[in-house]
Design a protein around this motif. Structure first.
Motif, short mmCIF file in Angstrom:
data_model
loop_
_atom_site.label_atom_id
_atom_site.label_comp_id
_atom_site.label_asym_id
_atom_site.label_seq_id
_atom_site.Cartn_x
_atom_site.Cartn_y
_atom_site.Cartn_z
N PRO A 154 -3.89 18.25 27.36
CA PRO A 154 -4.02 16.94 26.71
C PRO A 154 -3.91 15.77 27.68
N THR A 159 -5.36 14.28 21.47
CA THR A 159 -5.55 15.65 21.96
C THR A 159 -4.22 16.39 21.99
N ASP A 162 -3.36 17.42 18.43
CA ASP A 162 -4.25 18.52 18.02
C ASP A 162 -3.84 19.83 18.68
N ASP A 163 -3.53 19.77 19.97
CA ASP A 163 -3.11 20.98 20.68
C ASP A 163 -1.83 21.55 20.09
#
Length: 399
Positions: A154, A159, A162-163
């Motif tokens: 990320p 991100t 989301d990860d």
């Protein structure tokens, strides 16, 4: 016989005149062992001073012990002051100005330091601190887990979130949330915000701070994060090593201590995710000379600091601690160390985007309210904005 006693007294005179320099620090593990070695070598190299290092606990524990020692007149000569605590010591007149010593330094020696760590020790045009250990927060992650799911490392906060969600399984969480003001500060400054306003007031309920805490709360609510307070730091480390959590933020200096464990996965290290224009807070500590130290003790403390700043000693220090290089001339000497594992250089590369921690004396107290807010929001059920507003209110009452 009388002449023999006179000669013996002359022989003992240098030892009797040796000045003790007591040094309280917060470095344990490999870094603490390195400090002991430096003191031994410094003491063996000259006969004027004897540095006596003593580990006094982590930064918070050391601060409590120093405050008590100042009340009883038993404070050390030299003290490793965490950079958020450093402005408070200056404001209270607890530390000595050091311009008389640094003013005699070779200009080329001074110019060799990177500006951020060198300049931090100056308050209102007067130098009170000497750079010693400088760090930035980094993201430690399970590289095997990201690779298996084909997830990107990320680089921004969307991100990252989301990860964390995609890395979460029935047995593992995507993220271990350390409830610490410095880590949270990184989440705020990397969004372009600040925990303190330009005029020195607490800014805990800023949009960036609320956004950061709301993100953490979403991850906790979705069972994608394990919240751990500072008292549970050891558990957080074990959570990560045992793959109960796949990502965690910490200082680069936590890496050597973590290496005592056997990782069953490839350890990845990345910069703090950030938005355009975002920054990271500089961490670490300054070496300060306490007010009660004599002129000779202060001179000895400064001589020891100069010894620590020798390139070969800085290289040994970085190998032991993973802190950021302070001097440009040291970089060529670290090429093999960084080439062996390029992840080691992540914290240094962030220095270009580093900002000092708030230079407000009261922040050393304010951060405790911030830690409380993080715990209320992530281990309790308090709304993130409400928790931050309560911390802000408490901070405003501090004089």
């Amino acid at each position: 016989m009388k002449r023999w006693w006179i000669l013996a007294l002359f022989a003992l005179a240098p030892a009797l005149a040796q000045v003790n320099v007591t040094f309280w620090h917060s470095m344990d593990g490999p870094a603490g062992e390195a400090i002991d070695r430096f003191a031994e070598r410094f003491n063996a190299a000259q006969s004027d001073y004897r540095v006596v290092p003593r580990y006094v606990g982590d930064y918070r524990e050391a601060e409590t012990k120093l405050i008590a020692a100042l009340r009883t007149g038993s404070a050390p000569v030299l003290y490793q002051a965490e950079i958020a605590f450093f402005p408070r010591l200056v404001a209270e007149g607890t530390v000595q100005p050091l311009d008389a010593f640094t003013g005699s330094l070779d200009p080329e020696f001074v110019a060799d330091f990177f500006e951020a760590p060198w300049n931090y020790g100056v308050v209102d045009g007067v130098r009170y601190g000497l750079p010693f250990n400088t760090s930035t927060p980094v993201l430690f992650y399970n590289a095997d887990a990201l690779r298996t799911l084909r997830l990107p490392v990320p680089g921004d906060w969307k991100t990252f979130e989301d990860d964390a969600l995609k890395l979460t399984t029935r047995r593992s969480k995507g993220f271990i949330a350390i409830l610490d003001s410095w880590i949270f500060e990184a989440m705020v400054t990397s969004r372009g915000g600040s925990l303190v306003t330009a005029d020195g007031r607490p800014n805990f309920a800023s949009p960036e701070a609320v956004d950061a805490l709301a993100m953490l709360r979403r991850l906790v609510d979705k069972k994608a994060a394990i919240p751990r307070n500072l008292a549970e730091a050891q558990f957080a480390q074990l959570d990560f090593v045992r793959t109960k959590g796949m990502m965690v933020f910490a200082s680069i200096a936590n890496w050597p201590a973590a290496e005592k464990y056997s990782f069953a996965f490839e350890l990845g290290v990345a910069p703090v995710p950030r938005e355009p224009g975002g920054k990271v807070p500089m961490g670490g500590a300054e070496l300060v000379v306490l007010k009660g130290a004599s002129a000779e003790e202060a001179r000895g403390a400064f001589a020891f600091w100069k010894f620590l700043m020798q390139p070969e000693n800085l290289v040994e220090w970085i190998h032991a601690s993973y802190y950021v290089p302070l001097r440009r001339s040291v970089l060529p000497l670290l090429e093999d160390f960084y080439a062996e594992n390029p992840y080691r250089k992540v914290a240094f590369e962030q220095i270009a985007r580093a900002v000092p921690r708030p230079r407000v004396p009261q922040f050393a107290v304010w951060r405790d309210y911030l830690d409380e807010a993080l715990e209320k929001a992530l281990k309790g059920r308090t709304d993130p904005r409400q928790a931050l507003e309560e911390a802000q209110k408490k901070a405003l009452e501090v004089r």
